[in-house]
Design a protein around this motif. Structure first.
Motif, short mmCIF file in Angstrom:
data_model
loop_
_atom_site.label_atom_id
_atom_site.label_comp_id
_atom_site.label_asym_id
_atom_site.label_seq_id
_atom_site.Cartn_x
_atom_site.Cartn_y
_atom_site.Cartn_z
N VAL A 1 -33.26 -2.75 108.90
CA VAL A 1 -33.41 -2.46 106.85
C VAL A 1 -32.30 -1.56 106.51
CG1 VAL A 1 -34.69 -3.23 104.48
CG2 VAL A 1 -35.62 -4.23 106.52
N ALA A 2 -31.03 -2.02 105.77
CA ALA A 2 -30.16 -1.43 105.64
C ALA A 2 -30.07 -0.77 104.06
CB ALA A 2 -29.24 -2.04 105.49
N ALA A 3 -30.22 0.63 103.87
CA ALA A 3 -30.73 0.85 102.77
C ALA A 3 -29.33 0.74 102.00
CB ALA A 3 -30.09 2.65 102.64
N SER A 4 -28.35 0.17 102.16
CA SER A 4 -27.55 -0.02 101.47
C SER A 4 -26.59 -1.67 101.61
CB SER A 4 -25.98 0.77 100.71
OG SER A 4 -25.26 0.90 102.28
N THR A 5 -26.17 -2.35 100.78
CA THR A 5 -25.80 -3.67 101.04
C THR A 5 -24.11 -3.91 100.94
OG1 THR A 5 -26.43 -4.47 99.08
CG2 THR A 5 -27.94 -4.82 100.28
N ASP A 6 -23.58 -3.13 101.56
CA ASP A 6 -21.98 -3.01 101.15
C ASP A 6 -21.27 -3.06 102.33
OD1 ASP A 6 -22.73 -2.02 98.78
OD2 ASP A 6 -22.03 -0.18 99.24
N GLY A 7 -20.08 -3.70 102.45
CA GLY A 7 -19.10 -3.54 103.80
C GLY A 7 -17.46 -3.13 102.59
N TRP A 8 -17.06 -2.75 103.59
CA TRP A 8 -15.49 -2.24 103.43
C TRP A 8 -14.42 -3.63 103.02
CZ3 TRP A 8 -14.11 2.13 101.40
CH2 TRP A 8 -15.00 3.36 101.79
N LEU A 9 -14.03 -3.49 101.81
CA LEU A 9 -12.73 -5.01 101.69
C LEU A 9 -11.57 -4.04 101.45
CD1 LEU A 9 -12.14 -7.51 100.69
CD2 LEU A 9 -12.72 -6.81 97.84
N VAL A 10 -10.57 -4.42 102.30
CA VAL A 10 -9.18 -3.42 102.39
C VAL A 10 -8.39 -4.79 101.82
CG1 VAL A 10 -7.07 -2.35 103.60
CG2 VAL A 10 -9.91 -2.58 104.12
N VAL A 11 -7.21 -3.82 100.47
CA VAL A 11 -6.23 -5.34 99.99
C VAL A 11 -5.30 -4.93 100.00
CG1 VAL A 11 -5.53 -7.23 97.91
CG2 VAL A 11 -8.15 -5.66 97.98
N ASN A 12 -4.22 -5.15 100.29
CA ASN A 12 -2.83 -5.05 100.94
C ASN A 12 -2.26 -6.44 100.51
OD1 ASN A 12 -2.51 -2.32 102.28
ND2 ASN A 12 -4.40 -3.55 103.04
N GLU A 13 -0.71 -6.01 99.76
CA GLU A 13 0.19 -7.39 99.59
C GLU A 13 0.93 -6.69 100.61
OE1 GLU A 13 3.03 -9.48 98.23
OE2 GLU A 13 3.55 -7.47 98.47
N LYS A 14 1.25 -8.00 100.94
CA LYS A 14 2.56 -7.88 102.65
C LYS A 14 4.04 -7.80 102.08
CE LYS A 14 4.79 -12.85 101.48
NZ LYS A 14 4.01 -14.57 102.05
N HIS A 15 4.04 -8.05 100.76
CA HIS A 15 6.06 -7.37 100.76
C HIS A 15 5.82 -5.59 101.33
CE1 HIS A 15 6.16 -11.30 98.98
NE2 HIS A 15 6.90 -11.11 99.96
N ASN A 16 4.00 -5.49 100.72
CA ASN A 16 4.33 -3.51 99.79
C ASN A 16 4.72 -2.93 98.68
OD1 ASN A 16 3.32 -3.15 102.91
ND2 ASN A 16 5.07 -2.99 103.40
N TRP A 17 4.44 -3.80 98.24
CA TRP A 17 4.59 -3.98 96.27
C TRP A 17 3.17 -3.30 96.30
CZ3 TRP A 17 6.51 -9.44 95.69
CH2 TRP A 17 8.20 -9.56 95.70
N VAL A 18 3.67 -2.42 94.55
CA VAL A 18 2.82 -1.22 94.78
C VAL A 18 2.00 -2.28 93.16
CG1 VAL A 18 1.73 0.94 93.55
CG2 VAL A 18 3.16 0.95 95.81
#
Length: 492
Positions: free
Chosen positions: A208-225
């Motif tokens: 039983v995990a203490a937290s119910t999280d996961g990592w989300l990583v978001v990038n833009e394909k042109h490397n635009w900020v």
């Protein structure tokens, strides 16, 4: 082990330990070479012992010395060094025995099994002792499987010893007793559980995990900020990562790009507050427990605007097969061609293609046509059928009366003509004259009613036919009336 079983195990160890020492001691450590310059009188000269073999033998002998003193942990360490330098069945046997003395029954069992795989043809005496130890150890271990929150790729520790990574390809064999299970994955809180492992049984560790999280990583394909919008809220700029709750999330990126950078295909390093507007599609990211989910979005230039109005208002607006809202609607879209579809309940949907150009606003007005009222048409058709049926029914009944009474009236008139020469009837025929007159009147009334019914039915049929004004232009009706019946023919 504790209790009576522990005493039996210790007793077995004390009985077999001496036997193992004797058995293994009878076998030399590998093929030993004679000292330089000397050879055995009855054997051919042997090659000189390599430095690795010599070091392995030194460790082996040191291990035996520790083993004789029952210093099993020290013996295990040097035996393992010896085995790493040179594989030897005697060393493997000593390692298994050390593990057994230390209570690591699962490791001892695996060591014996590996020894058998490496040396399938052991001497009979050694094989018998190995078989006896395997039989005993099999009754001192159980299997462990992971259930519940078992994240893929996490490291599994049992009693602080690394036992593999999840998911396990098969149940894990562990020594019986209370075991501390811990699952670790970088960036997340450890998951810990204590399990009472029963010997010879399959045991389940429900994590039983203490937290119910996961990592989300978001990038833009042109490397635009660009700004990152997560479930309708801006959470940062690309590249972005963060812990989010397990489940599905809506993600998109949006912002501005300087025109110079856009034309030069350069990737900006800071967020632009003006320039060409760029927006990505909305993506659905499925985040799982203790796992990393990556989303790469491609932003498109949206430097053109579109306004859509419709009659009626509040119609559903679809752009490129995606629902965007209700009319009137105004927003920015990527340059180029788009398919616009407007629909509303009770109206025929309208679809058309528009071409959007840079920095130009396109206005579109759509007027929807009402759909035919199928229910009203069905009701009208039913009423028309009933009306026509009743009218023609009355007509047929009237004509039937006309045919019957007319026939009877003619018969009476013929009789009177025979009995009344020159149309002069005696008083005795007055009753027949009255009957003939009544039948004639009834026939006339029937004929009139029949004609009116037929005319009414035809009129209803023509006037209430759907599209009668247009379709009835080529309509024609003909009727025939006679004493024996009534016939209507028509073309519509």
């Amino acid at each position: 082990m504790i209790g009576r079983r522990g005493e039996l195990v210790r007793s077995f160890h004390s009985r077999t330990l001496v036997a193992w020492i004797l058995a293994l001691g009878l076998l030399d450590f590998g093929a030993m070479a004679a000292p330089p310059g000397k050879t055995s009188p009855d054997k051919a000269p042997q090659a000189a012992v390599s430095s690795e073999e010599a070091e392995a033998r030194a460790h082996f002998e040191a291990g035996v010395a520790h083993f004789d003193k029952q210093e099993y942990r020290e013996a295990l360490e040097v035996f393992r060094r010896s085995l790493w330098l040179k594989k030897n069945r005697n060393t493997m046997g000593y390692i298994a025995s050390c593990l057994k003395q230390l209570g690591q029954y699962d490791d001892a069992l695996e060591q014996y099994e590996e020894m058998r795989r490496e040396y399938p043809k052991l001497p009979a005496k050694i094989e018998a002792m190995v078989a006896a130890d395997i039989a005993e150890l099999s009754g001192l271990v159980g299997t462990l499987i992971m259930a519940g929150d078992a994240p893929a790729g996490a490291s599994l520790f049992v009693d602080d010893r690394l036992r593999g990574r999840l998911p396990l390809d098969k149940p894990l064999r562990v020594s019986a007793g209370r075991r501390a299970v811990r699952v670790e994955k970088e960036g997340f809180e450890p998951i810990e559980r204590t399990v009472d492992v029963r010997a010879g049984k399959e045991n389940v560790a429900e994590l039983v995990a203490a937290s119910t999280d996961g990592w989300l990583v978001v990038n833009e394909k042109h490397n635009w900020v660009l700004h990152v919008e997560l479930d309708g809220k801006d959470v940062g700029v690309t590249p972005w990562q963060g812990l989010v709750n397990v489940g599905e999330h809506k993600v998109r990126v949006h912002g501005f790009i300087w025109e110079e950078a856009l034309l030069a295909c350069d990737a900006p390093t800071t967020v632009a507050e003006h320039g060409a507007k760029v927006v990505s599609r909305v993506a659905t990211a499925s985040v799982r427990l203790y796992e990393e989910t990556r989303v790469v979005l491609g932003a498109e230039e949206r430097d053109a605007s579109l306004r859509v109005e419709s009659t009626p208002k509040g119609a559903l607006l679809m752009i490129d097969d995606g629902q965007v809202g209700l009319t009137p609607w105004e927003g920015r879209l990527p340059l180029g061609e788009h398919v616009i579809e407007v629909s509303a309940r009770g109206f025929v949907s309208a679809k058309q293609t528009v071409q959007l150009e840079r920095r130009k606003q396109r206005e579109l007005s759509v007027s929807l046509e009402r759909q035919p009222d199928l229910v009203a048409e069905a009701r009208a058709a039913r009423n028309r059928k009933i009306g026509v049926g009743l009218a023609y029914g009355v007509g047929v009944a009237g004509l039937g009366v006309f045919a019957v009474t007319g026939g009877l009236a003619l018969d009476r008139v013929d009789d009177l003509d025979e009995r009344c020469p020159d149309k002069q009837c005696p008083s005795t025929e007055a009753g027949n004259q009255r009957v003939a007159a009544a039948l004639g009147t009834a026939a006339t009334v029937g004929l009139v009613v029949g004609g009116l019914g037929a005319a009414a039915g035809t009129t209803v049929l023509l006037l209430t036919r759907p599209g009668g004004g247009e379709r009835g232009a080529g309509s024609s009706v003909s009727a025939g009336v006679g004493l024996g019946g009534f016939e209507v023919r028509g073309r519509f």
